[in-house]
Enzyme design. Structure first.
Site, PDB file in Angstrom:
ATOM      1  N   GLU A  72       0.862  -1.187   0.000  1.00  0.00           N
ATOM      2  CA  GLU A  72       0.000   0.000   0.000  1.00  0.00           C
ATOM      3  C   GLU A  72       0.897   1.235   0.000  1.00  0.00           C
ATOM      4  O   GLU A  72       1.762   1.365   0.865  1.00  0.00           O
ATOM      5  CB  GLU A  72      -0.906   0.006   1.230  1.00  0.00           C
ATOM      6  CG  GLU A  72      -1.884   1.161   1.240  1.00  0.00           C
ATOM      7  CD  GLU A  72      -2.806   1.150   2.447  1.00  0.00           C
ATOM      8  OE1 GLU A  72      -3.643   2.071   2.551  1.00  0.00           O
ATOM      9  OE2 GLU A  72      -2.680   0.244   3.287  1.00  0.00           O
ATOM     10  N   ARG A  80       5.402 -13.276   9.953  1.00  0.00           N
ATOM     11  CA  ARG A  80       5.870 -11.918   9.707  1.00  0.00           C
ATOM     12  C   ARG A  80       7.274 -11.762  10.275  1.00  0.00           C
ATOM     13  O   ARG A  80       7.616 -12.387  11.274  1.00  0.00           O
ATOM     14  CB  ARG A  80       4.907 -10.949  10.398  1.00  0.00           C
ATOM     15  CG  ARG A  80       5.265  -9.488  10.261  1.00  0.00           C
ATOM     16  CD  ARG A  80       4.178  -8.619  10.857  1.00  0.00           C
ATOM     17  NE  ARG A  80       4.533  -7.208  10.790  1.00  0.00           N
ATOM     18  CZ  ARG A  80       3.655  -6.229  10.927  1.00  0.00           C
ATOM     19  NH1 ARG A  80       2.390  -6.512  11.138  1.00  0.00           N
ATOM     20  NH2 ARG A  80       4.051  -4.972  10.864  1.00  0.00           N
ATOM     21  N   LYS A 109       3.737   0.749  10.512  1.00  0.00           N
ATOM     22  CA  LYS A 109       3.760   1.963   9.692  1.00  0.00           C
ATOM     23  C   LYS A 109       3.257   3.161  10.488  1.00  0.00           C
ATOM     24  O   LYS A 109       3.731   4.282  10.300  1.00  0.00           O
ATOM     25  CB  LYS A 109       2.914   1.768   8.435  1.00  0.00           C
ATOM     26  CG  LYS A 109       3.641   1.073   7.303  1.00  0.00           C
ATOM     27  CD  LYS A 109       2.838   1.154   6.020  1.00  0.00           C
ATOM     28  CE  LYS A 109       3.578   0.513   4.856  1.00  0.00           C
ATOM     29  NZ  LYS A 109       2.797   0.567   3.617  1.00  0.00           N
TER      30      LYS A 109
END
Length: 792
Positions: free
Chosen positions: A276, A496, A506
């Protein structure tokens, strides 16, 4: 098919216990009317109302919960195979589901069915043992690295892929025995698990166990992509994942749908890396790139770089440009660069079709109401509005006739599910914000949950790879593709990547940047890829790091920062030329050297330089005045000190031994002005200490003055994100700027990005802040590798 209460031989609970279900599972089943009716019907249909063994009962439960609805006509045949134990394993049952789903209402040859399900196939224990040995040989490096923390489910999956009809109990027994043979008894460290720390005691976060203990990566010969199936296998119905702690849905394509897909793709692997564009990429994205681009490269396939740009308020061109640049820097070449916004028209048309099929509705609940209703598993008051009305309202949303926040399009999923990601997720919302890629054409935008699976399908992605936090979204992913009759990619979640002493959220990274706790997204203290690049870390070192970690579902994926530093040192030790820089200069006057005389000495660029290779050396001027590190001189000597002291000798690297004969103090008799020493050109003196230095070539020319920035861990604790006041954990010494360092003259021509080993100090890179008048160096990593030596 429903069974009347009076026809049953007891209550549903009695019936379920008779077929071997444990009481907890049986009671949970009763709480779901749909499953209760299905299982009751299956038990009667199978003729086992008086009971059966647990193995058969578990298979019947799978039939009740996972059987393809389009093949109910064939269910009695399948149940006969289960009760007669011709089909006796979950793997065989999965294959049966797949075969019957593709056959649907058609008749079929029993011989073909039996071949597809492995009926009558007996896999000997010797065959299983041989396969287990092969899997262990292939994965030996990773097993030795992780020991009993290895994900046994991955090993099980490798065996199952080669021997799909093997008895899972025997496979598990042999894997356990092989682990013991290879590793011996479990140690205390093997049995430790990461402990969840209470929020009210953040100080104990540092005690949390970290995943890795050994700096040595697994063998480069180990292929981490062997765990992934080939595209032609995407017709199977996978109802359970052996390495998961619960059943997880997987893809289910009919043979017809898969054949069309394979024709479009020529059977190639297609993956996608879908960031994104709302921030800079961090090292976790390096792992995502390695998995998606790496699988495509290893299989000779294609990987899209797809910008997930469904939120026009968060995306910026700066981020889009950065992502493309950093993907290239990491060594990956996209097959094609696409945007989710490229498919806005198709996504809209499919949303209309979703409404027409009765699987979506326009809702007027506020975000707070939606949250409350979801928590209570309550239907929206508008859930059952007429299809025509939802179609009309959705068109009004598209045309901008409804205010922002006054309506959403929601998918009509399952508000009674145990999975919150099936609670009628939002598909479209209104935003009167121009889009950076599509302009002002749209005022409604799709959600991630709606768009990403559809675009995966439209782009014929074969392997949709993501991190474990998306696992619960898999049900929604396949539900949507199923109700729209679209091709379904193979979904795989992996652990992850988290690294100690940093944050990777983020939101937190953006907070650090916007509030100027760091110097931008490319601050060398951050684990952003731009920050690592600016710090002097190479993309090859990062890729070696993520490859060494492997692709597993292991939850324990917080990796020590020292492990990354290990890979950085491994590369820089081979590629970074040596040079000498003094950070805190202390003047030394060599009194028995002629004033104004400058000698050019040979210094090694490389540790193992051959004396016959002139290119492996550089010239270092040696003069009457040299500068050493302040820390290399003491007024009081000691046995464990190897630096310079009054009356003591040290060797100046590549030059001569010098002996301190006098110390000149300032007027306060505290600070040192200079050291006076004599040198022994014969080198007969053999001091134990060796120190680096920089000369003053002549009285007219000073040494090259440079700025050096010493970077350290940004946070003091290993898991700062778990602190409520995480900003208080910032290391105040994470950046130390030294403005008056002295360097050898040969560094004068260094350019931005050039890397060097400063002898005795570490590895450094020329920073972008450098000017023709002043060089700036960033420390990439220290020389000493403490990985695995601290005992933590």
């Amino acid at each position: 098919m429903e069974v009347k209460e009076e026809e049953s031989s007891g209550t549903p609970l009695d019936l379920f216990l008779k077929i071997g279900l444990d009481e907890r599972t049986a009671r949970n089943t009763i709480a779901n009317n749909k499953v209760t009716n299905n299982l009751t019907a299956v038990i009667h249909e199978a003729g086992v109302t008086e009971g059966c063994n647990r193995t058969i009962g578990n298979l019947l439960y799978m039939v009740a919960t996972k059987y393809p609805a389009n093949a109910l006509i064939h269910r009695p045949t399948l149940l006969g195979y289960i009760v007669s134990t011709k089909i006796k394993t979950p793997a065989q049952l999965e294959a049966a589901f797949s075969f019957l789903s593709s056959t649907a209402s058609e008749s079929f040859e029993l011989k073909e069915f039996e071949e597809a399900c492995g009926v009558g196939v007996e896999v000997s224990e010797e065959d299983i043992e041989q396969t287990v040995n092969e899997v262990f040989k292939q994965n030996k490096g990773l097993i030795l690295e992780l020991r009993y923390r290895i994900n046994v489910g991955d090993l099980f999956g490798h065996v199952r892929k080669r021997l799909p009809w093997a008895d899972p109990k025997i496979v598990k027994k042999l894997i356990d025995a092989k682990l013991y043979e290879l590793l011996g008894e479990r140690t205390a460290a093997d049995n430790e698990k990461p402990s969840k720390q209470k929020k009210e005691k953040p100080a104990k976060v540092e005690d949390k166990k970290v995943a890795d203990e050994n700096p040595v990566p697994p063998s480069e010969d180990l292929n981490p992509f062997l765990i992934f199936p080939n595209p032609e296998e995407n017709f199977k119905v996978h109802t359970e994942v052996f390495f998961s702690d619960r059943p997880v849905l997987r893809c289910c394509n009919t043979k017809e749908v898969l054949d069309k897909h394979l024709k479009r793709t020529s059977g190639k692997v297609y993956t996608r890396f879908p960031p994104e564009p709302n921030g800079y990429l961090h090292i976790g994205h390096a792992k995502a790139m390695f998995v998606s681009f790496g699988l495509a490269k290893e299989r000779g396939g294609c990987c899209y770089l797809r910008y997930d740009d469904t939120n026009p308020e968060a995306e910026k061109k700066e981020y889009i440009d950065h992502i493309e640049e950093i993907v290239e820097w990491m060594g990956w070449k996209p097959f094609k660069i696409t945007y989710t916004s490229d498919y806005f028209q198709e996504l809209y048309e499919l949303a209309v079709e979703l409404i027409r099929r009765g699987h979506a509705y326009v809702d007027h609940q506020t975000p707070e109401e939606i949250k409350e209703y979801r928590e209570k598993k309550m239907d929206s008051p508008w859930r059952d509005r007429p299809i025509a009305e939802s179609l009309k309202l959705f068109e009004e949303m598209r045309r901008g006739m409804i205010e922002e926040g006054k309506a959403t399009l929601r998918m009509k999923q399952d508000m009674r599910s145990d999975n919150g990601n099936m609670y009628d997720l939002i598909a479209y919302r209104i935003k009167f914000t121009p889009h950076p890629h599509s302009g002002d054409k749209w005022c409604i935008y799709p959600s991630y949950d709606y768009a990403h699976c559809i675009v995966d399908s439209l782009e014929d992605v074969t392997h949709s790879l993501c991190t474990l936090e998306f696992e619960t979204r898999r049900a929604s992913y396949y539900w949507l593709l199923h109700v729209l009759d679209l091709y379904q990619p193979y979904v795989w979640e992996y652990s992850r990547l988290n690294v100690t002493n940093t944050v990777m959220s983020k939101r937190k990274l953006n907070f650090l940047v916007t509030n100027k706790h760091v110097d931008g997204w490319d601050d060398p203290r951050l684990m952003t890829l731009a920050g690592l690049k600016r710090r002097g870390v190479t993309s090859t070192a990062i890729n070696a790091f993520v490859r060494g970690i492997g692709i597993t579902r292991s939850d324990c994926s917080t990796i020590r920062l020292e492990r990354l530093e290990y890979h950085i040192r491994e590369e820089l030790n081979r590629t970074a030329p040596r040079t000498m820089v003094v950070l805190q200069p202390l003047k030394v006057v060599v009194t028995n050297l002629e004033s104004g005389l400058v000698m050019d000495l040979d210094a090694k660029k490389w540790p193992d330089a051959s004396t016959e290779d002139s290119s492996a050396f550089y010239k270092v001027p040696f003069s009457r005045v040299v500068y050493i590190e302040q820390s290399d001189f003491r007024m009081k000597d000691s046995k464990d000190y190897y630096g310079l002291a009054p009356g003591k000798s040290v060797l100046l690297r590549y030059a001569f031994p010098i002996k301190c004969t006098e110390v000149v103090l300032a007027d306060d008799n505290k600070s040192i002005v200079e050291i006076r020493a004599e040198y022994d050109p014969s080198k007969k003196t053999k001091p134990k200490g060796v120190i680096h230095w920089v000369a003053e070539p002549s009285r007219e020319v000073d040494p090259l003055s440079v700025e050096v920035r010493l970077f350290d861990k940004l946070f003091n604790s290993e898991n700062p994100a778990e602190h409520e006041d995480w900003l208080s954990d910032v290391n105040p010494q994470s950046k130390v700027v030294i403005s008056g360092a002295y360097a050898v003259p040969s560094l004068r021509d260094a350019a931005m990005g050039d890397r060097f080993q400063f002898e005795r100090l570490g590895y450094f890179v020329v920073d972008k802040d450098s000017t023709p008048e002043r060089l700036v160096f960033n420390r990439t990593v220290t020389l000493r590798d403490s990985y695995g030596k601290s005992g933590k």
